[in-house]
Design an enzyme around this catalytic site. Structure first.
Site, PDB file in Angstrom:
ATOM      1  N   HIS A 275       6.488  -3.666  12.297  1.00 49.86           N
ATOM      2  CA  HIS A 275       8.094  -3.350  12.491  1.00 49.86           C
ATOM      3  C   HIS A 275       8.279  -1.947  11.348  1.00 49.86           C
ATOM      4  CE1 HIS A 275      13.038  -3.552  12.627  1.00 49.86           C
ATOM      5  NE2 HIS A 275      12.313  -2.435  12.510  1.00 49.86           N
TER       6      HIS A 275
ATOM      7  N   ARG B 105      14.461  -5.329  19.394  1.00 48.09           N
ATOM      8  CA  ARG B 105      15.047  -6.409  18.289  1.00 48.09           C
ATOM      9  C   ARG B 105      14.177  -7.600  18.792  1.00 48.09           C
ATOM     10  NH1 ARG B 105      15.666  -2.893  15.010  1.00 48.09           N
ATOM     11  NH2 ARG B 105      17.327  -2.400  13.511  1.00 48.09           N
TER      12      ARG B 105
HETATM   13  P1  NAP Z   1      21.504   3.273  21.777  1.00 54.00           P
HETATM   14  O1  NAP Z   1      21.801   5.240  21.575  1.00 54.00           O
HETATM   15  O2  NAP Z   1      22.788   2.601  20.355  1.00 54.00           O
HETATM   16  O3  NAP Z   1      21.518   2.796  23.093  1.00 54.00           O
HETATM   17  C1  NAP Z   1      21.166   1.875  22.750  1.00 54.00           C
HETATM   18  C2  NAP Z   1      21.372   1.555  24.687  1.00 54.00           C
HETATM   19  O4  NAP Z   1      21.559  -0.100  24.785  1.00 54.00           O
HETATM   20  C3  NAP Z   1      22.344   2.297  25.147  1.00 54.00           C
HETATM   21  O5  NAP Z   1      21.185   2.719  26.530  1.00 54.00           O
HETATM   22  C4  NAP Z   1      23.210   1.123  25.808  1.00 54.00           C
HETATM   23  O6  NAP Z   1      23.775   1.345  27.167  1.00 54.00           O
HETATM   24  C5  NAP Z   1      22.117  -0.028  26.048  1.00 54.00           C
HETATM   25  N1  NAP Z   1      22.873  -1.619  25.981  1.00 54.00           N
HETATM   26  C6  NAP Z   1      23.086  -1.914  24.961  1.00 54.00           C
HETATM   27  N2  NAP Z   1      24.080  -3.195  25.206  1.00 54.00           N
HETATM   28  C7  NAP Z   1      23.667  -3.117  26.285  1.00 54.00           C
HETATM   29  C8  NAP Z   1      23.972  -4.437  27.595  1.00 54.00           C
HETATM   30  N3  NAP Z   1      24.616  -5.265  27.290  1.00 54.00           N
HETATM   31  N4  NAP Z   1      23.726  -4.247  28.309  1.00 54.00           N
HETATM   32  C9  NAP Z   1      22.352  -3.113  28.768  1.00 54.00           C
HETATM   33  N5  NAP Z   1      22.510  -2.323  28.148  1.00 54.00           N
HETATM   34  C10 NAP Z   1      22.799  -2.145  26.419  1.00 54.00           C
HETATM   35  O7  NAP Z   1      20.356   2.786  20.398  1.00 54.00           O
HETATM   36  P2  NAP Z   1      18.956   3.264  20.120  1.00 54.00           P
HETATM   37  O8  NAP Z   1      19.162   4.635  19.228  1.00 54.00           O
HETATM   38  O9  NAP Z   1      17.928   3.796  21.621  1.00 54.00           O
HETATM   39  O10 NAP Z   1      17.912   2.394  19.485  1.00 54.00           O
HETATM   40  C11 NAP Z   1      18.094   0.985  20.271  1.00 54.00           C
HETATM   41  C12 NAP Z   1      17.716  -0.219  19.366  1.00 54.00           C
HETATM   42  O11 NAP Z   1      16.027   0.060  18.866  1.00 54.00           O
HETATM   43  C13 NAP Z   1      17.838  -0.027  17.459  1.00 54.00           C
HETATM   44  O12 NAP Z   1      19.642  -0.355  18.262  1.00 54.00           O
HETATM   45  C14 NAP Z   1      17.400  -1.213  16.938  1.00 54.00           C
HETATM   46  O13 NAP Z   1      17.333  -2.454  17.276  1.00 54.00           O
HETATM   47  C15 NAP Z   1      16.187  -0.520  18.281  1.00 54.00           C
HETATM   48  N6  NAP Z   1      14.955   0.260  16.596  1.00 54.00           N
HETATM   49  C16 NAP Z   1      13.771  -0.279  16.730  1.00 54.00           C
HETATM   50  C17 NAP Z   1      12.885   0.361  15.581  1.00 54.00           C
HETATM   51  C18 NAP Z   1      11.657  -0.178  14.882  1.00 54.00           C
HETATM   52  O14 NAP Z   1      11.171   0.343  14.098  1.00 54.00           O
HETATM   53  N7  NAP Z   1      10.726  -0.939  15.635  1.00 54.00           N
HETATM   54  C19 NAP Z   1      13.891   1.651  15.076  1.00 54.00           C
HETATM   55  C20 NAP Z   1      14.724   1.872  15.242  1.00 54.00           C
HETATM   56  C21 NAP Z   1      15.829   1.522  16.281  1.00 54.00           C
HETATM   57  P3  NAP Z   1      24.582   2.599  27.570  1.00 54.00           P
HETATM   58  O15 NAP Z   1      23.824   3.370  27.294  1.00 54.00           O
HETATM   59  O16 NAP Z   1      25.844   1.812  28.495  1.00 54.00           O
HETATM   60  O17 NAP Z   1      25.670   2.239  26.307  1.00 54.00           O
END
Ligand code: NAP
Length: 310
Positions: free
Chosen positions: A273, A225
């Protein structure tokens, strides 16, 4: 009784999703009617996108879950009227898209491809390229996307460090958590990938201090993000050479305004994006599968923890 599934993600997306969703609901043998308008008290499930006009969930008293078409939930997670379970999108096509995007850009920086793409006639400097084992890559965020990316990069043999909120174990990677863990991960990362959700705990995480911890000339790839990164600090780090290149897919304001300095900066690649889009056919199956779970009394998949914000 026939379920009422309200598609509240806008007409444009409905054109893409109507047929795949109808088919996926049928495949799950669900007696369900897919609608774009219905009396709120008759709605059983809401399919949602952050751009939706629906912002007040209070009248949806029968609704069992709100099913988001996006992986990121920062625009809805704090909505005080939303008391139903909120499920975010975890979709195999979206994950594969992210893996391909990140691997492509990691390999670009690892192999120094730009030097060859922009070489001038006679520019014949045969430098032995490093192998993946010699390249240190950091991944911030080890969730659905971060872990899939780690698995693919581990396949090349990259020297991987990762960071999450809680202790994690990912094959082929040294995992860190906590502030010390963040610093260790950053100081290691010649190429840094940010796959964190936007929350109060991650906003501006990549500030001046954090960027200074990276090895000099590091590459940043941010498909997470835009607000994870302090733009002013990043531009200063790019200008000084502390950051060698930034490949950015997400921004504070999207579309990125034409006069934003990122567009013209020689060390920035802007992508609009597109790192990982939700594809209707596979996402429809995920949504219908989750509705089927709800109807069988099973726990929903990919439920957002409102306290954590992701
Ligand atoms: P997810 O499964 O919820 O994983 C989030 C990860 O971030 C987890 O490992 C979590 O830790 C870690 N995290 C969250 N808060 C944290 C903090 N304060 N300190 C350290 N680590 C932290 O999410 P995801 O599905 O992988 O997606 C991640 C992000 O990618 C989405 O939220 C979105 O913003 C972005 N995204 C972008 C696109 C694009 O096209 N550019 C598409 C899809 C998603 P834990 O493992 O300990 O919970």
């Amino acid at each position: 009784m026939t379920l009422t599934v309200l598609f509240a993600a806008g007409q444009e997306l409905y054109n893409d999703y109507q047929a795949p969703l109808s088919q996926a609901l049928q495949e799950q043998a669900l007696d369900a009617e897919l609608v774009t308008d219905a009396p709120p008290e008759s709605v059983d499930y809401i399919i949602y996108a952050p751009s939706s006009a629906l912002q007040d969930f209070t009248p949806y008293t029968r609704c069992k879950a709100v099913l988001n078409l996006w992986a990121g939930v920062e625009k809805i997670v704090g909505n005080p009227t939303l008391t139903q379970p909120l499920c975010r999108m975890v979709d195999p096509s979206l994950t594969q898209g992210m893996v391909e995007y990140v691997c492509g850009h990691v390999l670009r920086h690892h192999l120094g491809m730009d030097a060859h793409i922009h070489a001038r006639p006679g520019d014949w400097h045969a430098v032995e390229p490093p192998l993946a084992q010699e390249r240190k890559v950091g991944i911030l965020g080890l969730g659905a996307l971060g872990q899939a990316v780690a698995q693919a990069l581990a396949g090349f043999g990259f020297d991987l460090h990762g960071w999450a909120r809680s202790p994690r174990s990912v094959p082929g990677m040294r995992c860190h958590h906590g502030q010390d863990g963040l610093d260790a991960c950053l100081s290691h990362a010649e190429i840094l990938v940010t796959l964190l959700p936007l929350t109060a705990g991650t906003e501006n995480l990549l500030d001046r201090r954090a960027l200074a911890l990276l090895p000099e000339g590091a590459a940043l790839i941010n498909p997470g993000r835009g607000r994870l990164v302090d733009d002013t600090a990043l531009i200063a780090a790019l200008d000084s050479g502390q950051i060698g290149h930034a490949t950015l897919d997400v921004f504070r304001t999207e579309p990125l305004p034409a006069d934003h300095p990122f567009w013209a900066h020689p060390r920035v690649t802007v992508t609009p994006h597109i790192a990982a889009t939700t594809r209707a056919r596979t996402a429809a199956r995920v949504i219908a599968g989750n509705i089927a779970r709800g109807e069988k009394g099973l726990a929903f998949m990919n439920v957002v923890d409102r306290g954590r914000g992701y």
